[in-house]
Design a protein around this motif. Structure first.
Motif, mmCIF file in Angstrom:
data_model
loop_
_atom_site.group_PDB
_atom_site.id
_atom_site.type_symbol
_atom_site.label_atom_id
_atom_site.label_comp_id
_atom_site.label_asym_id
_atom_site.label_seq_id
_atom_site.Cartn_x
_atom_site.Cartn_y
_atom_site.Cartn_z
ATOM 1 N N SER A 258 0.848 -1.196 0.000
ATOM 2 C CA SER A 258 0.000 0.000 0.000
ATOM 3 C C SER A 258 0.882 1.244 0.000
ATOM 4 O O SER A 258 2.085 1.164 0.291
ATOM 5 C CB SER A 258 -0.938 0.018 1.209
ATOM 6 O OG SER A 258 -0.198 0.124 2.415
ATOM 7 N N THR B 150 -4.940 7.135 -0.267
ATOM 8 C CA THR B 150 -4.310 5.832 -0.071
ATOM 9 C C THR B 150 -4.695 4.874 -1.178
ATOM 10 O O THR B 150 -5.854 4.807 -1.578
ATOM 11 C CB THR B 150 -4.746 5.229 1.278
ATOM 12 O OG1 THR B 150 -4.332 6.101 2.330
ATOM 13 C CG2 THR B 150 -4.094 3.869 1.498
ATOM 14 N N SER C 218 -4.169 0.766 -2.185
ATOM 15 C CA SER C 218 -3.767 -0.517 -1.602
ATOM 16 C C SER C 218 -3.891 -1.631 -2.631
ATOM 17 O O SER C 218 -4.845 -1.666 -3.405
ATOM 18 C CB SER C 218 -4.656 -0.826 -0.381
ATOM 19 O OG SER C 218 -4.376 -2.112 0.134
ATOM 20 N N ASP D 129 -8.703 4.985 -1.155
ATOM 21 C CA ASP D 129 -9.454 5.927 -0.330
ATOM 22 C C ASP D 129 -8.841 7.289 -0.600
ATOM 23 O O ASP D 129 -7.755 7.606 -0.105
ATOM 24 C CB ASP D 129 -9.334 5.547 1.145
ATOM 25 C CG ASP D 129 -10.215 6.414 2.045
ATOM 26 O OD1 ASP D 129 -10.769 7.416 1.560
ATOM 27 O OD2 ASP D 129 -10.342 6.065 3.235
ATOM 28 N N LYS E 133 -14.070 6.082 -2.271
ATOM 29 C CA LYS E 133 -13.434 4.822 -1.916
ATOM 30 C C LYS E 133 -13.705 3.802 -3.009
ATOM 31 O O LYS E 133 -14.756 3.831 -3.646
ATOM 32 C CB LYS E 133 -13.981 4.274 -0.591
ATOM 33 C CG LYS E 133 -13.607 5.052 0.648
ATOM 34 C CD LYS E 133 -14.073 4.290 1.890
ATOM 35 C CE LYS E 133 -13.590 4.942 3.171
ATOM 36 N NZ LYS E 133 -13.882 4.097 4.359
ATOM 37 N N VAL F 118 -13.508 -0.332 -2.819
ATOM 38 C CA VAL F 118 -13.197 -1.473 -1.962
ATOM 39 C C VAL F 118 -14.236 -2.555 -2.185
ATOM 40 O O VAL F 118 -15.406 -2.261 -2.449
ATOM 41 C CB VAL F 118 -13.144 -1.045 -0.473
ATOM 42 C CG1 VAL F 118 -14.480 -0.491 -0.015
ATOM 43 C CG2 VAL F 118 -12.689 -2.172 0.422
ATOM 44 N N ILE G 85 -8.476 -0.057 4.297
ATOM 45 C CA ILE G 85 -9.585 0.597 3.597
ATOM 46 C C ILE G 85 -10.826 -0.285 3.739
ATOM 47 O O ILE G 85 -10.818 -1.446 3.334
ATOM 48 C CB ILE G 85 -9.240 0.816 2.112
ATOM 49 C CG1 ILE G 85 -8.002 1.720 2.007
ATOM 50 C CG2 ILE G 85 -10.423 1.419 1.364
ATOM 51 C CD1 ILE G 85 -7.469 1.864 0.602
#
Length: 283
Positions: free
Chosen positions: A61, A81, A83, A91, A113, A115, A258
């Motif tokens: 990440s 961020t 990852s 995020d 986001k 995810v 996340i």
């Protein structure tokens, strides 16, 4: 309501072959020296990019700034961020207008986001409809990018995925030392096409991921990578198909996990966006 989101990670590819020249008045010795220099330079570039692949893959990440430019349009920037250690996730904060969410968010920036196969957009609670009283809007990645696009994002989640394609190209160059984000780096540039991928020793899954990325980039992609003295990429840039994606790595590892927003505070518009997308494609 029209929602469009085009900032998708396509993946980063690099490969290694550097042409070096020697100086000699003896043609035979000169040719042999050139061949040795080419082999030596290629091995050095290979080794540098392989080390960057291994180091980046291990860390999983990073705090990043990502910029996407399509054609001559205004660049869309995202900070936050990214990852890849346990599937694709991000995020970030991005420009509300660029995300086409001005009708749902008064703030100039919007938290976004990605995810568990879905995008989540931070919004102002709405007075009615599926977003009534909700602070988040959920849309499946497949609803935005289609099933193939969603698979491509998942397959190319790791920014080292492209680095694993090393060896498929014949034109990677070492462009020398440059200072990027205050760090001394070595700049490499190369390109890759479909034939090189097809002729490679990759697995079927790796070839599919690479070819999907190439198709999204118009059949050929050019990559730049700046690697620091710790064998970590500082900046990566991919260009092809009228789109340029640049990612700058501010800090690797040790980022917060996340997670998806609470379901009770989320309105799902995946079905509506899928219908809109199908209609726009004449399906």
């Amino acid at each position: 309501m029209k929602v469009k989101y085009t900032a998708a990670w396509v993946g980063l590819t690099a490969a290694a072959l550097v042409a070096a020249t020697g100086c000699s008045s003896d043609p035979v010795r000169d040719t042999a020296q050139k061949a040795a220099d080419v082999a030596d330079s290629s091995e050095k570039v290979m080794a540098a990019l392989t080390r960057a692949t291994d180091r980046t893959e291990q860390l999983g990440s990073a705090e990043v700034k990502m910029t996407t430019t399509i054609g001559t349009g205004t660049p869309v920037a995202m900070d936050g961020t990214y990852s890849w250690g346990d599937g694709a996730a991000m995020d970030v904060e991005m420009d509300t207008a660029a995300a086409q969410l001005s009708g749902l968010q008064d703030d100039p920036t919007t938290r976004v986001k990605m995810v568990d196969g879905a995008y989540y957009y931070g919004i102002d609670p709405q007075a009615n409809g599926p977003l009534e009283g909700k602070h988040w809007m959920r849309i499946d990645v497949a609803a935005v990018a289609g099933e193939a696009g969603a698979d491509n994002i998942a397959d190319n989640a790791d920014p080292t995925s492209g680095l694993r394609y090393i060896g498929t190209s014949s034109d990677v160059r070492d462009l020398g030392e440059e200072t990027v984000l205050g760090k001394k780096t070595t700049h490499y540039r190369g390109s890759v096409g479909a034939e090189a991928i097809k002729d490679s020793k990759f697995s079927a899954a790796e070839k599919k991921a690479a070819l999907d990325a190439l198709n999204a980039g118009g059949g050929k992609l050019t990559y730049d990578i700046w690697v620091d003295g710790k064998d970590l990429p500082v900046r990566m840039k991919q260009a092809g198909g009228g789109m340029t994606v640049t990612i700058e790595f501010r800090k690797f590892g040790a980022t917060e996990p996340i997670t998806a927003p609470p379901a009770a505070d989320t309105g799902d518009l995946s079905e509506a966006v899928t219908e809109q997308r199908d209609k726009s494609l004449g399906q």
